[in-house]
Design a protein around this motif. Structure first.
Motif, PDB file in Angstrom:
ATOM      1  N   ASN A 243       0.829  -1.211   0.000  1.00 28.33           N
ATOM      2  CA  ASN A 243       0.000   0.000   0.000  1.00 28.33           C
ATOM      3  C   ASN A 243       0.862   1.259   0.000  1.00 28.33           C
ATOM      4  OD1 ASN A 243      -2.266  -1.602   0.092  1.00 28.33           O
ATOM      5  ND2 ASN A 243      -2.465  -1.462   2.311  1.00 28.33           N
TER       6      ASN A 243
ATOM      7  N   LEU B 213       0.454   9.236  -1.509  1.00 25.84           N
ATOM      8  CA  LEU B 213      -0.903   9.556  -1.991  1.00 25.84           C
ATOM      9  C   LEU B 213      -1.067  11.070  -2.151  1.00 25.84           C
ATOM     10  CD1 LEU B 213      -2.986   7.056   0.174  1.00 25.84           C
ATOM     11  CD2 LEU B 213      -2.743   6.989  -2.305  1.00 25.84           C
TER      12      LEU B 213
ATOM     13  N   ILE C  65     -11.567  11.415  -7.121  1.00 27.40           N
ATOM     14  CA  ILE C  65     -11.518  10.241  -6.243  1.00 27.40           C
ATOM     15  C   ILE C  65     -11.109   9.006  -7.045  1.00 27.40           C
ATOM     16  CG2 ILE C  65     -12.955   8.634  -4.921  1.00 27.40           C
ATOM     17  CD1 ILE C  65     -14.709  10.982  -4.124  1.00 27.40           C
TER      18      ILE C  65
ATOM     19  N   ASP D 119      -7.480   6.910  -7.032  1.00 27.32           N
ATOM     20  CA  ASP D 119      -7.507   5.506  -6.624  1.00 27.32           C
ATOM     21  C   ASP D 119      -6.939   4.605  -7.723  1.00 27.32           C
ATOM     22  OD1 ASP D 119      -8.212   3.494  -4.757  1.00 27.32           O
ATOM     23  OD2 ASP D 119     -10.018   3.017  -5.899  1.00 27.32           O
TER      24      ASP D 119
ATOM     25  N   ASP E 158      -7.539   1.784   2.516  1.00 25.03           N
ATOM     26  CA  ASP E 158      -6.088   1.983   2.358  1.00 25.03           C
ATOM     27  C   ASP E 158      -5.702   3.464   2.335  1.00 25.03           C
ATOM     28  OD1 ASP E 158      -5.840  -0.743   2.199  1.00 25.03           O
ATOM     29  OD2 ASP E 158      -5.890  -0.784   0.009  1.00 25.03           O
ATOM     30  N   ASN E 159      -6.246   4.229   3.203  1.00 23.55           N
ATOM     31  CA  ASN E 159      -5.897   5.663   3.327  1.00 23.55           C
ATOM     32  C   ASN E 159      -6.416   6.553   2.210  1.00 23.55           C
ATOM     33  OD1 ASN E 159      -4.723   6.253   5.710  1.00 23.55           O
ATOM     34  ND2 ASN E 159      -2.610   5.863   5.024  1.00 23.55           N
ATOM     35  N   ARG E 160      -7.253   6.005   1.341  1.00 21.27           N
ATOM     36  CA  ARG E 160      -7.797   6.838   0.262  1.00 21.27           C
ATOM     37  C   ARG E 160      -9.268   6.513   0.036  1.00 21.27           C
ATOM     38  NH1 ARG E 160      -4.004   3.087  -2.548  1.00 21.27           N
ATOM     39  NH2 ARG E 160      -5.213   1.764  -3.924  1.00 21.27           N
ATOM     40  N   LEU E 161      -9.961   7.473  -0.624  1.00 17.06           N
ATOM     41  CA  LEU E 161     -11.379   7.260  -0.887  1.00 17.06           C
ATOM     42  C   LEU E 161     -11.547   6.370  -2.119  1.00 17.06           C
ATOM     43  CD1 LEU E 161     -12.744  10.864  -0.286  1.00 17.06           C
ATOM     44  CD2 LEU E 161     -13.123   8.883   1.168  1.00 17.06           C
ATOM     45  N   ARG E 162     -12.505   5.466  -2.038  1.00 19.74           N
ATOM     46  CA  ARG E 162     -12.769   4.596  -3.187  1.00 19.74           C
ATOM     47  C   ARG E 162     -14.257   4.684  -3.534  1.00 19.74           C
ATOM     48  NH1 ARG E 162      -9.871  -0.612  -2.471  1.00 19.74           N
ATOM     49  NH2 ARG E 162      -8.208   0.843  -2.966  1.00 19.74           N
TER      50      ARG E 162
END
Lengths: 190, 111
Positions: free
Chosen positions: A2, A8, A27, A31, B70-74
């Motif tokens: 990850n 990120l 978003i 991702d 995992d620390n992000r928006l999905r």
């Protein structure tokens, strides 16, 4: 493997630099890019920067900055612009057809009544309001703020498009009337 | 598949079929699933996938759920009730289309 918060954030900054400010796209693209980098890091065992640059290159076409017709001062990513243009074109065609039908209808049946009882501008304002409400009801009110509803709220495009078409058709009709009168006068004189 | 124009008309149906089978999926997952099923023959590009998903969402055929993973928006997509009904219709249309294509391309098989 990850990605870390810092990695990120780097993707975030890259997307913002590309003016990908719309929630619906941002978003997903973030991702998607994160997944691609993670997969490459597992396969190639290269460090983050190498894989990041490789993945970003594959997005170059979709994220390259393009102008929208009515936002000459701001550029948005190609992926967003293409989608907005498709929707804007569909809406423009619908507005044009509605305006033509209403103009012809008014010209044939109600022109004398309207001339006597209403002012031209009052009718136009009512029509624009209905058009805008119709548009908001059907496309603007979504669960998430999408790029399209965002742009509509910002630029009042339906109002502008309707105004443009209405005055264009009105002008064409006036010109036609003028040329027909002119032809009639010339025939009468000869 | 080299010619991506061939699947473009069926992209929405492909997405809806996958969502019908898997419940809910996110964009990257859809591209990978298609690649896996077709053994790498069909590669759905991001430029085609996301506009298609947004169009289906605007038509009320898909619903959206956003979760932090995992620390992000999905962003997950799933079929709405209307979307489930529409999937059946579109799959029937696609099957009919494939049958007609087979008749044109290979007439002997149709007898």
């Amino acid at each position: 493997m990850n990605l870390t918060t810092e990695q990120l954030d780097l993707i975030d900054r890259y997307l913002e630099q590309r003016n990908l400010i719309f929630l619906d796209f941002k978003i997903e693209v973030k991702d998607h890019i994160a997944f691609q980098i993670e997969k490459k890091m597992e396969e190639n065992e290269n460090d983050f920067e190498v894989n990041f640059n490789e993945v970003i290159r594959s997005w170059e076409h979709n994220l390259s900055p393009k102008y929208l017709l009515h936002t000459k001062d701001v550029k948005f990513p190609n992926l967003v612009v293409q989608q907005l243009k498709k929707k804007a074109t569909a809406y423009s065609v619908l507005t044009l057809l509605t305006t033509i039908v209403l103009t012809i209808f008014a010209k044939i049946y109600f022109i004398q009544y309207l001339d006597k009882n209403f002012k031209y501008l009052q009718c136009l304002v009512v029509f624009i309001c209905f058009s805008y409400l119709f548009f908001r009801r059907n496309i603007g009110l979504q669960k998430l703020p999408t790029s399209f509803s965002y742009k509509i709220d910002c630029f009042f495009m339906p109002v502008l498009v309707t105004l443009f078409y209405y005055f264009l058709i009105k002008t064409v009709l006036k010109l036609l009337e003028f040329f027909l009168d002119l032809q009639f006068s010339l025939n009468f004189l000869s | 598949m080299k010619n991506s124009q061939l699947y473009k008309g069926s992209l929405n149906t492909i997405i809806m079929k996958l969502l019908e089978e898997n419940g809910r999926m996110y964009g990257y997952e859809i591209t990978q699933r298609v690649k896996e099923i077709t053994k790498g023959e069909l590669n759905i590009t991001e430029g085609a996938l996301y506009p298609a998903l947004h169009k289906l969402e605007a038509e009320d055929l898909l619903d959206v759920e956003v979760e932090k993973v995992d620390n992000r928006l999905r962003k997950y997509y799933k079929l709405t009730e209307k979307g489930t009904t529409e999937t059946v219709n579109r799959l029937a249309e696609l099957e009919e289309f494939i049958k007609n294509m087979q008749t044109i391309v290979n007439p002997k098989l149709s007898y």
